[in-house]
Scaffold this motif. Structure first.
Motif, mmCIF file in Angstrom:
data_model
loop_
_atom_site.group_PDB
_atom_site.id
_atom_site.type_symbol
_atom_site.label_atom_id
_atom_site.label_comp_id
_atom_site.label_asym_id
_atom_site.label_seq_id
_atom_site.Cartn_x
_atom_site.Cartn_y
_atom_site.Cartn_z
ATOM 1 N N TRP A 95 4.319 34.008 12.366
ATOM 2 C CA TRP A 95 3.932 32.702 12.912
ATOM 3 C C TRP A 95 3.493 31.748 11.802
ATOM 4 C CZ3 TRP A 95 5.400 30.699 17.224
ATOM 5 C CH2 TRP A 95 5.759 31.527 18.281
ATOM 6 N N GLY A 96 2.850 32.276 10.785
ATOM 7 C CA GLY A 96 2.464 31.438 9.643
ATOM 8 C C GLY A 96 3.684 30.855 8.945
ATOM 9 N N ARG A 97 4.723 31.666 8.755
ATOM 10 C CA ARG A 97 5.964 31.174 8.138
ATOM 11 C C ARG A 97 6.622 30.119 9.020
ATOM 12 N NH1 ARG A 97 6.278 36.610 6.873
ATOM 13 N NH2 ARG A 97 7.688 37.037 8.602
ATOM 14 N N LEU A 98 6.627 30.332 10.327
ATOM 15 C CA LEU A 98 7.225 29.350 11.238
ATOM 16 C C LEU A 98 6.477 28.022 11.195
ATOM 17 C CD1 LEU A 98 8.104 31.458 14.401
ATOM 18 C CD2 LEU A 98 9.664 30.452 12.740
ATOM 19 N N VAL A 99 5.167 28.077 11.192
ATOM 20 C CA VAL A 99 4.361 26.846 11.135
ATOM 21 C C VAL A 99 4.609 26.138 9.816
ATOM 22 C CG1 VAL A 99 2.005 25.957 10.989
ATOM 23 C CG2 VAL A 99 2.622 27.609 12.768
ATOM 24 N N ARG A 100 4.661 26.863 8.713
ATOM 25 C CA ARG A 100 4.919 26.259 7.403
ATOM 26 C C ARG A 100 6.281 25.577 7.388
ATOM 27 N NH1 ARG A 100 7.315 27.597 2.424
ATOM 28 N NH2 ARG A 100 6.200 26.710 0.656
ATOM 29 N N TRP A 101 7.317 26.251 7.918
ATOM 30 C CA TRP A 101 8.647 25.668 7.979
ATOM 31 C C TRP A 101 8.624 24.373 8.799
ATOM 32 C CZ3 TRP A 101 11.542 24.574 12.292
ATOM 33 C CH2 TRP A 101 12.837 24.114 12.056
ATOM 34 N N TYR A 102 7.978 24.418 9.949
ATOM 35 C CA TYR A 102 7.934 23.262 10.853
ATOM 36 C C TYR A 102 7.240 22.074 10.183
ATOM 37 C CZ TYR A 102 7.229 20.588 15.111
ATOM 38 O OH TYR A 102 7.240 19.592 16.062
ATOM 39 N N VAL A 103 6.129 22.304 9.537
ATOM 40 C CA VAL A 103 5.399 21.226 8.868
ATOM 41 C C VAL A 103 6.237 20.641 7.736
ATOM 42 C CG1 VAL A 103 3.370 20.706 7.453
ATOM 43 C CG2 VAL A 103 3.124 22.043 9.545
ATOM 44 N N ARG A 104 6.906 21.497 6.976
ATOM 45 C CA ARG A 104 7.761 21.014 5.873
ATOM 46 C C ARG A 104 8.921 20.176 6.411
ATOM 47 N NH1 ARG A 104 7.941 23.259 0.727
ATOM 48 N NH2 ARG A 104 10.207 23.360 0.824
ATOM 49 N N GLU A 105 9.462 20.546 7.562
ATOM 50 C CA GLU A 105 10.524 19.752 8.177
ATOM 51 C C GLU A 105 9.985 18.402 8.650
ATOM 52 O OE1 GLU A 105 13.851 20.148 8.565
ATOM 53 O OE2 GLU A 105 13.728 21.949 7.349
ATOM 54 N N LEU A 106 8.843 18.390 9.272
ATOM 55 C CA LEU A 106 8.259 17.144 9.771
ATOM 56 C C LEU A 106 7.933 16.164 8.649
ATOM 57 C CD1 LEU A 106 5.775 18.199 12.592
ATOM 58 C CD2 LEU A 106 7.903 16.941 12.821
ATOM 59 N N THR A 107 7.449 16.665 7.550
ATOM 60 C CA THR A 107 7.036 15.800 6.453
ATOM 61 C C THR A 107 8.172 15.434 5.515
ATOM 62 O OG1 THR A 107 6.420 17.683 5.069
ATOM 63 C CG2 THR A 107 4.693 16.737 6.464
ATOM 64 N N GLY A 108 9.330 16.072 5.655
ATOM 65 C CA GLY A 108 10.462 15.788 4.789
ATOM 66 C C GLY A 108 10.416 16.529 3.470
ATOM 67 N N GLU A 109 9.507 17.455 3.342
ATOM 68 C CA GLU A 109 9.366 18.202 2.094
ATOM 69 C C GLU A 109 10.593 19.077 1.819
ATOM 70 O OE1 GLU A 109 6.139 21.161 0.035
ATOM 71 O OE2 GLU A 109 5.515 19.932 1.723
ATOM 72 N N ASN A 110 11.305 19.489 2.853
ATOM 73 C CA ASN A 110 12.489 20.330 2.684
ATOM 74 C C ASN A 110 13.716 19.552 2.234
ATOM 75 O OD1 ASN A 110 11.338 22.751 3.262
ATOM 76 N ND2 ASN A 110 12.038 22.833 5.374
ATOM 77 N N THR A 111 13.644 18.223 2.243
ATOM 78 C CA THR A 111 14.797 17.399 1.895
ATOM 79 C C THR A 111 15.312 17.722 0.496
ATOM 80 O OG1 THR A 111 13.927 15.656 3.308
ATOM 81 C CG2 THR A 111 15.644 15.026 1.759
ATOM 82 N N TYR A 112 14.423 17.813 -0.465
ATOM 83 C CA TYR A 112 14.830 18.109 -1.842
ATOM 84 C C TYR A 112 15.440 19.511 -1.928
ATOM 85 C CZ TYR A 112 14.679 18.872 -6.887
ATOM 86 O OH TYR A 112 15.018 19.158 -8.175
#
Length: 70
Positions: free
Chosen positions: A12-29
């Motif tokens: 669940w911690g990994r899922l929350v981290r992934w979700y937050v990174r998607e929301l903030t655009g951090e995964n774009t790079y």
């Protein structure tokens, strides 16, 4: 020994981290780097700071794009 509860909490911690990174655009790079390495392996990659600067310049150059409050 890792318990079932600890594994579920880590999951669940990994899922929350992934979700937050998607929301903030951090995964774009990260997605950009993955795509560029696959499609254009010889291309030079900008640093994260350079990428973010280019991205912001492109956003500001086209006011029809993303929502802007100002």
């Amino acid at each position: 020994m890792i318990t079932h509860t600890a594994r579920r909490a880590a999951h669940w911690g990994r899922l929350v981290r992934w979700y937050v990174r998607e929301l903030t655009g951090e995964n774009t790079y990260d997605r950009y780097v993955t795509h560029t390495r696959r499609q254009h392996p010889e291309a030079a990659l900008p640093s994260r700071a350079e990428f973010e600067r280019q991205r912001m310049d492109e956003r500001e150059a086209d006011p029809r794009g993303d929502f802007r409050c100002c």
